[in-house]
Design a protein around this motif. Structure first.
Motif, PDB file in Angstrom:
ATOM      1  N   MET A   1      -3.806  -7.983 -73.067  1.00 22.72           N
ATOM      2  CA  MET A   1      -5.254  -8.040 -72.971  1.00 22.72           C
ATOM      3  C   MET A   1      -5.616  -8.845 -71.723  1.00 22.72           C
ATOM      4  O   MET A   1      -5.134  -9.944 -71.516  1.00 22.72           O
ATOM      5  CB  MET A   1      -5.827  -8.719 -74.226  1.00 22.72           C
ATOM      6  CG  MET A   1      -7.323  -8.906 -74.177  1.00 22.72           C
ATOM      7  SD  MET A   1      -8.040  -9.772 -75.595  1.00 22.72           S
ATOM      8  CE  MET A   1      -7.599  -8.714 -76.929  1.00 22.72           C
ATOM      9  N   ASN A   2      -6.495  -8.266 -70.881  1.00 28.74           N
ATOM     10  CA  ASN A   2      -6.894  -8.994 -69.680  1.00 28.74           C
ATOM     11  C   ASN A   2      -8.045  -9.943 -69.992  1.00 28.74           C
ATOM     12  O   ASN A   2      -8.609  -9.940 -71.083  1.00 28.74           O
ATOM     13  CB  ASN A   2      -7.223  -8.025 -68.530  1.00 28.74           C
ATOM     14  CG  ASN A   2      -8.446  -7.180 -68.813  1.00 28.74           C
ATOM     15  OD1 ASN A   2      -9.411  -7.638 -69.421  1.00 28.74           O
ATOM     16  ND2 ASN A   2      -8.425  -5.945 -68.351  1.00 28.74           N
ATOM     17  N   SER A   4     -11.122 -10.069 -68.919  1.00 34.29           N
ATOM     18  CA  SER A   4     -12.396  -9.404 -69.192  1.00 34.29           C
ATOM     19  C   SER A   4     -12.471  -8.911 -70.641  1.00 34.29           C
ATOM     20  O   SER A   4     -13.496  -9.073 -71.307  1.00 34.29           O
ATOM     21  CB  SER A   4     -12.587  -8.234 -68.221  1.00 34.29           C
ATOM     22  OG  SER A   4     -13.805  -7.595 -68.461  1.00 34.29           O
ATOM     23  N   ASP A   5     -11.387  -8.328 -71.119  1.00 30.60           N
ATOM     24  CA  ASP A   5     -11.346  -7.857 -72.508  1.00 30.60           C
ATOM     25  C   ASP A   5     -11.436  -9.022 -73.480  1.00 30.60           C
ATOM     26  O   ASP A   5     -12.090  -8.931 -74.524  1.00 30.60           O
ATOM     27  CB  ASP A   5     -10.064  -7.071 -72.788  1.00 30.60           C
ATOM     28  CG  ASP A   5     -10.040  -5.716 -72.100  1.00 30.60           C
ATOM     29  OD1 ASP A   5     -11.121  -5.219 -71.715  1.00 30.60           O
ATOM     30  OD2 ASP A   5      -8.940  -5.163 -71.928  1.00 30.60           O
ATOM     31  N   ALA A   6     -10.788 -10.119 -73.146  1.00 32.15           N
ATOM     32  CA  ALA A   6     -10.821 -11.295 -74.010  1.00 32.15           C
ATOM     33  C   ALA A   6     -12.235 -11.868 -74.089  1.00 32.15           C
ATOM     34  O   ALA A   6     -12.693 -12.250 -75.167  1.00 32.15           O
ATOM     35  CB  ALA A   6      -9.850 -12.351 -73.503  1.00 32.15           C
ATOM     36  N   ASP A   8     -15.041 -10.176 -73.585  1.00 32.45           N
ATOM     37  CA  ASP A   8     -15.807  -9.192 -74.355  1.00 32.45           C
ATOM     38  C   ASP A   8     -15.614  -9.417 -75.848  1.00 32.45           C
ATOM     39  O   ASP A   8     -16.584  -9.496 -76.612  1.00 32.45           O
ATOM     40  CB  ASP A   8     -15.363  -7.779 -73.956  1.00 32.45           C
ATOM     41  CG  ASP A   8     -16.095  -6.688 -74.700  1.00 32.45           C
ATOM     42  OD1 ASP A   8     -15.792  -6.477 -75.898  1.00 32.45           O
ATOM     43  OD2 ASP A   8     -16.967  -6.040 -74.097  1.00 32.45           O
ATOM     44  N   GLU A   9     -14.367  -9.546 -76.256  1.00 28.68           N
ATOM     45  CA  GLU A   9     -14.030  -9.722 -77.669  1.00 28.68           C
ATOM     46  C   GLU A   9     -14.619 -11.024 -78.228  1.00 28.68           C
ATOM     47  O   GLU A   9     -15.176 -11.045 -79.327  1.00 28.68           O
ATOM     48  CB  GLU A   9     -12.511  -9.710 -77.824  1.00 28.68           C
ATOM     49  CG  GLU A   9     -12.037  -9.388 -79.212  1.00 28.68           C
ATOM     50  CD  GLU A   9     -10.537  -9.171 -79.211  1.00 28.68           C
ATOM     51  OE1 GLU A   9      -9.822 -10.092 -79.655  1.00 28.68           O
ATOM     52  OE2 GLU A   9     -10.092  -8.088 -78.773  1.00 28.68           O
ATOM     53  N   ARG A  12     -18.524 -10.760 -78.426  1.00 30.54           N
ATOM     54  CA  ARG A  12     -18.914  -9.898 -79.559  1.00 30.54           C
ATOM     55  C   ARG A  12     -18.727 -10.619 -80.894  1.00 30.54           C
ATOM     56  O   ARG A  12     -19.576 -10.544 -81.776  1.00 30.54           O
ATOM     57  CB  ARG A  12     -18.085  -8.614 -79.560  1.00 30.54           C
ATOM     58  CG  ARG A  12     -18.517  -7.593 -78.563  1.00 30.54           C
ATOM     59  CD  ARG A  12     -17.603  -6.376 -78.720  1.00 30.54           C
ATOM     60  NE  ARG A  12     -17.776  -5.406 -77.702  1.00 30.54           N
ATOM     61  CZ  ARG A  12     -18.119  -4.146 -77.940  1.00 30.54           C
ATOM     62  NH1 ARG A  12     -18.352  -3.736 -79.165  1.00 30.54           N
ATOM     63  NH2 ARG A  12     -18.241  -3.295 -76.954  1.00 30.54           N
ATOM     64  N   ARG A  67     -24.080  -6.520 -73.622  1.00 33.40           N
ATOM     65  CA  ARG A  67     -23.422  -6.136 -72.370  1.00 33.40           C
ATOM     66  C   ARG A  67     -23.854  -7.074 -71.233  1.00 33.40           C
ATOM     67  O   ARG A  67     -23.033  -7.524 -70.438  1.00 33.40           O
ATOM     68  CB  ARG A  67     -23.746  -4.691 -71.991  1.00 33.40           C
ATOM     69  CG  ARG A  67     -23.031  -4.229 -70.719  1.00 33.40           C
ATOM     70  CD  ARG A  67     -23.358  -2.793 -70.347  1.00 33.40           C
ATOM     71  NE  ARG A  67     -23.100  -1.828 -71.384  1.00 33.40           N
ATOM     72  CZ  ARG A  67     -21.901  -1.321 -71.681  1.00 33.40           C
ATOM     73  NH1 ARG A  67     -20.834  -1.723 -71.015  1.00 33.40           N
ATOM     74  NH2 ARG A  67     -21.767  -0.419 -72.634  1.00 33.40           N
ATOM     75  N   SER A  74     -18.734 -13.380 -68.003  1.00 35.94           N
ATOM     76  CA  SER A  74     -17.574 -13.006 -67.182  1.00 35.94           C
ATOM     77  C   SER A  74     -17.720 -13.515 -65.757  1.00 35.94           C
ATOM     78  O   SER A  74     -16.771 -14.068 -65.187  1.00 35.94           O
ATOM     79  CB  SER A  74     -17.401 -11.489 -67.163  1.00 35.94           C
ATOM     80  OG  SER A  74     -17.045 -11.018 -68.432  1.00 35.94           O
TER      81      SER A  74
END
Length: 89
Positions: A1-2, A4-6, A8-9, A12, A67, A74
Motif C-alpha cells: 500500500m502506498n 496515498s492509499d494509506a 485515503d484509507e 475514510r 475527496r 495528502s
C-alpha cells in the motif's frame, strides 16, 4: 500500500467513525452525511492530530467532499515529509 492509499484509507475511516456511517463515498457532499459546524471542527482537529498537519479555518471551509479532504491532507502530508527530509539532509 502506498502513502496515498494509506491516507485515503485513514481519512475514510476517521470520517466513517465521526459521521457514524458504514461507508463513505468520496464524492458525496459531507453535508449529506449530516456534518454540522461542531462536528466539522472536531473532524478537522482529529485530522490534524492523526496526520500532524494544520488545516486553517479558511481551508476547512472549502472542503466539501471526502475527496477534497483527502487531497488536502495528502498535499500537506507530502509537503511535511519533504520539508522533514530537507531538514535532515
Amino acid at each position: 500500500m502506498n502513502v496515498s492509499d494509506a491516507i485515503d484509507e485513514r481519512v475514510r475511516a476517521l470520517f466513517s467513525r465521526g459521521l457514524h456511517v458504514a461507508e463513505i463515498d468520496v464524492d458525496t457532499p459531507l453535508l449529506d452525511y449530516g456534518l454540522d459546524s461542531v462536528r466539522s471542527v472536531e473532524l478537522v482537529i482529529e485530522l490534524e492530530r492523526e496526520f500532524g498537519i494544520t488545516i486553517s479555518d479558511e481551508e476547512a471551509a472549502t472542503l466539501h467532499t471526502t475527496r477534497e479532504v483527502i487531497a488536502c491532507v495528502s498535499a500537506k502530508a507530502t509537503h511535511k515529509r519533504r520539508a522533514g527530509a530537507g531538514a535532515r539532509a
